[in-house]
Design an enzyme around this catalytic site. Structure first.
Site, PDB file in Angstrom:
ATOM      1  N   CYS A 161       0.526  -1.045   0.237  1.00 25.86           N
ATOM      2  CA  CYS A 161       0.244  -0.196  -0.325  1.00 25.86           C
ATOM      3  C   CYS A 161       0.755   1.188  -0.117  1.00 25.86           C
ATOM      4  CB  CYS A 161      -0.978  -0.129   0.714  1.00 25.86           C
ATOM      5  SG  CYS A 161      -2.042   0.602   1.005  1.00 25.86           S
ATOM      6  N   HIS A 172      -3.394  -5.468   1.472  1.00 27.69           N
ATOM      7  CA  HIS A 172      -2.122  -5.584   2.718  1.00 27.69           C
ATOM      8  C   HIS A 172      -2.316  -7.230   3.141  1.00 27.69           C
ATOM      9  CE1 HIS A 172      -2.513  -1.663   4.227  1.00 27.69           C
ATOM     10  NE2 HIS A 172      -3.248  -1.656   3.261  1.00 27.69           N
ATOM     11  N   GLU A 230      -0.462  -8.375   4.585  1.00 26.07           N
ATOM     12  CA  GLU A 230      -0.546  -8.905   6.229  1.00 26.07           C
ATOM     13  C   GLU A 230      -1.135  -9.235   7.880  1.00 26.07           C
ATOM     14  OE1 GLU A 230      -0.343  -4.937   6.544  1.00 26.07           O
ATOM     15  OE2 GLU A 230       0.065  -6.210   4.755  1.00 26.07           O
TER      16      GLU A 230
END
Length: 233
Positions: free
Chosen positions: A85, A195, A197
């Site tokens: 991002c 994302h 994660e």
């Protein structure tokens, strides 16, 4: 395997990226934007957020931070670097990846679980996927609209530099050619707007057909770079 995660003023997802590295089996090493020391890490993650308040352009000031001098030099020598991002925005602003990222076409912040298609699984961060595989990764951004001039876009497509495309019939921010993520020619630098994660642990990821919040497709990115590091030189 030691994965460094850089914290900038305004970073929001640095702790999440550290957690993802640990869940994947690596040691997470916090790095600071004002330092000139990568602490001998084996890979670097530039996390999501709003570095320096997104003043000037998203990622533009962070791309000139002290630590980025070291990141750019190390990437040139083959160090794996993942920009997520805001980190993707830093990579294009630092010219480690081509093109640019601007305000979403609908001029609104977007948050959704997004289907991506893996276009290039030959990189340090995508080798654990199958080419053409569709995965679900959360995304949240206001400046995720990928742009490039015709010549640059032709080079990106011709050289296979698209790492991920938006799929599932949704292009959430107006990005050219549905581009959600890119790689460099060498395959050690990857940037994407969604994302990964946030999709590394069952119970905290996207919904799947199997169960709510059970999606862990993002974990593969972190495991891919670990497996690449363990391969014989």
């Amino acid at each position: 395997m030691r994965i460094g995660v850089v914290t900038f003023p305004g970073s929001l997802d640095d702790r999440d990226a550290q957690r993802a590295a640990r869940i994947a089996g690596a040691e997470a090493v916090p790095l600071w934007h004002g330092d000139h020391d990568l602490q001998g890490v084996d890979a670097v993650v530039l996390p999501g957020g709003f570095s320096y308040g997104d003043y000037l352009r998203a990622g533009a000031i962070a791309a000139r931070a002290a630590i980025m001098t070291e990141v750019v030099a190390a990437a040139g020598k083959g160090l794996p670097v993942l920009g997520i991002c805001n980190g993707f925005q830093m990579l294009v602003e630092a010219h480690l990846l081509p093109g640019g990222l601007i305000r979403n076409a609908h001029q609104q912040f977007i948050r959704r679980d997004q289907v991506l298609r893996v276009e290039n699984n030959g990189t340090a961060w995508t080798s654990g996927y199958e080419a053409g595989q569709e995965i679900v990764i959360p995304m949240k951004n206001a400046d995720g609209n990928f742009i490039a001039d015709d010549e640059t876009l032709k080079r990106i497509e011709g050289e296979g530099l698209v790492a991920f495309r938006y799929a599932g019939g949704v292009n959430p921010n107006g990005s050219l050619a549905d581009i959600a993520g890119l790689t460099n020619e060498r395959g050690n630098v990857v940037g994407l707007m969604p994302h990964p994660e946030h999709a590394v642990e069952a119970g905290f990821g996207p919904d799947t057909d199997a169960a709510m919040k059970s999606g862990v497709d993002g974990l593969v990115m972190f495991r891919s770079v670990i497996e690449r590091a363990l391969q014989p030189a």
